[in-house]
Design an enzyme around this catalytic site. Structure first.
Site, mmCIF file in Angstrom:
data_model
loop_
_atom_site.group_PDB
_atom_site.id
_atom_site.type_symbol
_atom_site.label_atom_id
_atom_site.label_comp_id
_atom_site.label_asym_id
_atom_site.label_seq_id
_atom_site.Cartn_x
_atom_site.Cartn_y
_atom_site.Cartn_z
ATOM 1 N N ARG A 97 0.871 -1.176 0.000
ATOM 2 C CA ARG A 97 0.000 0.000 0.000
ATOM 3 C C ARG A 97 0.904 1.220 0.000
ATOM 4 O O ARG A 97 2.104 1.118 0.246
ATOM 5 C CB ARG A 97 -0.921 0.023 1.220
ATOM 6 N N TYR A 152 -2.007 16.298 11.404
ATOM 7 C CA TYR A 152 -1.286 15.081 11.755
ATOM 8 C C TYR A 152 -0.030 14.922 10.905
ATOM 9 O O TYR A 152 1.019 14.501 11.380
ATOM 10 C CB TYR A 152 -2.195 13.861 11.574
#
Lengths: 200, 346
Positions: free
Chosen positions: B223, B316
């Site tokens: 991924r 984040y």
């Protein structure tokens, strides 16, 4: 967001294991109150199979000591500090046999220390009964210098080792028994938010 | 095969850049004009020639410089490489996986000769020629995981599988985007992902864990993940955040093209045969905004992704201070034309 911090252990409270051959109960300060509450609901004979290791910190230490002793555990040890209590716990765990149930009650850093000793002898942390009592103070590992600062009640705070100003990240390591502290003014040195007493 | 290893730096004077071939090699992560978390796991199958997916373990023009940077990090902070004692079998599994992959894909650079447990490994770019006994740690100059990951680009974690969970019990982590192996070692899958916002609520980690626990030997998966980095710095660790954090305040409208980098992690996972552990490799790729702009589809799309990024994610990923300047710079490279689906250049 109200979700619990996923890396932080939960402390669901003490309950008596009726099948344990030895109930090894480690408590500190206000944690003694959790043991007394446990006594109110424990089956008969529970404390005759129990050893209590009490770290008499805090103002009520001696009162609790008397009350715990009156439960008449098979063994009752009183130790003056977390360090000495952990040294004794290490020794007891070294010769503990199958059927020993470990209990920990007190502040989060104290429970964290007990779980570290458990981990070292291969006890699954999920099998330890825990209850958080007393201060919400935290043990923090500085991610930069790796030093542990004890008794942190506010964020940001000053690392006791390297002197950086750290904020407390909501991330907990069971292996270290500590939360993570990260430099709060790394991007603009000196730009520090107001201190908040978050963990009294 | 024509790989020319560049002499370049990821610190100090920051001489890192991508050649035109390396730009086209870059694993651009956005298949549409917006971004939100998804499990997005797919088979780690061979991709187009010249892409980062051509071989299971990708070696590129930055190989030698990456390995030099790793050696510098380890010299300063040996705790970036740690392994719990029960992981030694998985460490040897990793030696086998990386040596066989690298020597099969790049025979002109790496050669592995096996005669039972007597192995002979030649790494020409780094000038290494070692004979050792597979399974005998005393015959290598470093413990097995450290030995081979000092010779392979990307961070590596070895995940132990037990009690229906995965445990971060081993790793070589010198080029991470703000997480600490020293802090996270020994944690379960959801514990080490605890600081990630938004993804837990939508069940990302439940689904990913379930999928990974069922992984089989010979069927690796991958991924992509991404963030942005100021200056081509590989070591954006929390350990050194107090040293590199000020980089984020040095972006100006004039230097966006050279300072701001898209950082993509190609995360690949393999089940290991002896230990039943899982290798989790996190290979980071950096590309400057100026280099992104040489592929018109990519600059259009990155502009639109950054404009619509949820603020929690921007925070984040640490983009907040320079996000708008980067959007403004990319706007000049977005004529509003529609983009074709998928990641490949038009």
């Amino acid at each position: 967001m109200t979700e619990p911090m996923l890396s932080r252990p939960r402390y669901p409270g003490l309950s008596a294991d009726p099948h344990a051959k030895l109930n090894l109960i480690v408590c500190e300060g206000e944690g003694a109150g959790a043991v007394l509450d446990l006594a109110a609901k424990a089956p008969d004979g529970f404390f005759s199979r129990a050893a209590i290791l009490f770290c008499a910190t805090g103002a009520s230490g001696s009162t609790y000591q008397t009350k715990l002793e009156s439960l008449q555990p098979a063994n009752f040890w009183v130790l003056p500090s977390i360090a000495t209590a952990m040294f004794r716990l290490k020794g007891v765990l070294a010769t503990a046999t199958m059927g020993t149930r470990l209990y920990a009650a007190g502040t989060e850093p104290f429970i964290g220390s007990v779980l570290q000793e458990a981990l070292a002898v291969g006890i699954d942390f999920k099998s330890v009964f825990t209850e958080h009592r007393g201060s919400a103070k935290r043990r923090i590992q500085c991610v930069h210098c790796k030093g542990l600062t004890e008794d942190v009640t506010a964020s940001p705070f000053t690392c006791a080792h390297c002197g950086l100003t750290l904020f407390v990240r909501d991330h907990y390591s069971r292996r270290l028994g500590a939360f993570q502290g990260v430099c709060v003014d790394a991007e603009v040195p000196g730009e520090v938010p107001p201190v908040e007493e978050l963990y009294p | 095969m024509g790989l020319m290893f560049k002499d370049e730096t990821y610190r100090g004077d920051f001489t890192f850049y991508n050649s035109p071939e390396a730009i086209r090699h870059f694993p651009f992560p956005f298949h549409e004009d917006k971004y939100m978390y998804a499990v997005n796991i797919e088979p780690h199958a061979p991709g187009p020639k010249g892409s980062a997916y051509e071989f299971p373990i990708d070696v590129d023009e930055h190989y030698v410089a990456d390995m030099k940077d790793r050696a510098i990090v380890l010299a300063e902070d040996p705790l970036r490489c740690q392994s719990l004692p029960h992981m030694i079998t998985a460490e040897w599994d990793l030696v086998e996986l990386l040596m066989t992959s690298m020597s099969e894909a790049y025979p002109e650079h790496f050669t592995l000769t096996r005669n039972g447990d007597a192995w002979h490994w030649i790494n020409r770019p780094l000038g290494i020629d070692d004979e050792f006994t597979f399974g005998d740690t005393s015959t290598l100059r470093y413990p097995p995981m450290e030995y081979i990951t000092r010779q392979c680009q990307g961070d590596f974690c070895l995940l132990d599988q037990r009690d229906g969970d995965l445990w971060m019990d081993s790793g070589m982590v010198t080029s991470q985007a703000d997480w600490s192996l020293d802090f996270d070692i020994g944690m379960s899958f959801k514990e080490w992902h605890a600081p990630v916002p938004l993804a837990h609520e939508v069940g990302i980690f439940d689904r990913a864990l379930k999928f990974l626990l069922a992984m089989q030997i010979g069927r690796p998966v991958r991924r992509l993940n991404w963030t942005m980095t100021i200056n081509p710095r590989l070591d954006t660790s929390p350990e050194n955040y107090h040293k590199w954090g000020t980089d984020r305040t040095t972006v100006t409208p004039e230097n966006v093209g050279d300072k701001v980098h898209l950082r993509v992690e190609l995360q690949a996972l393999w089940r290991l045969p002896r230990s039943n552990a899982i290798v989790f490799s996190i290979r980071g790729y950096l590309i400057k905004m100026r280099e992104v702009a040489t592929i018109p589809k990519w600059s259009r799309r990155l502009h639109r992704v950054l404009k619509t990024l949820p603020p929690e994610l921007a925070a984040y990923k640490g983009l907040t201070r320079y996000q708008q300047m980067t959007i403004d710079w990319l706007a000049k490279h977005d004529d509003g034309a529609p983009t074709t689906p998928g990641v490949w250049p038009e």
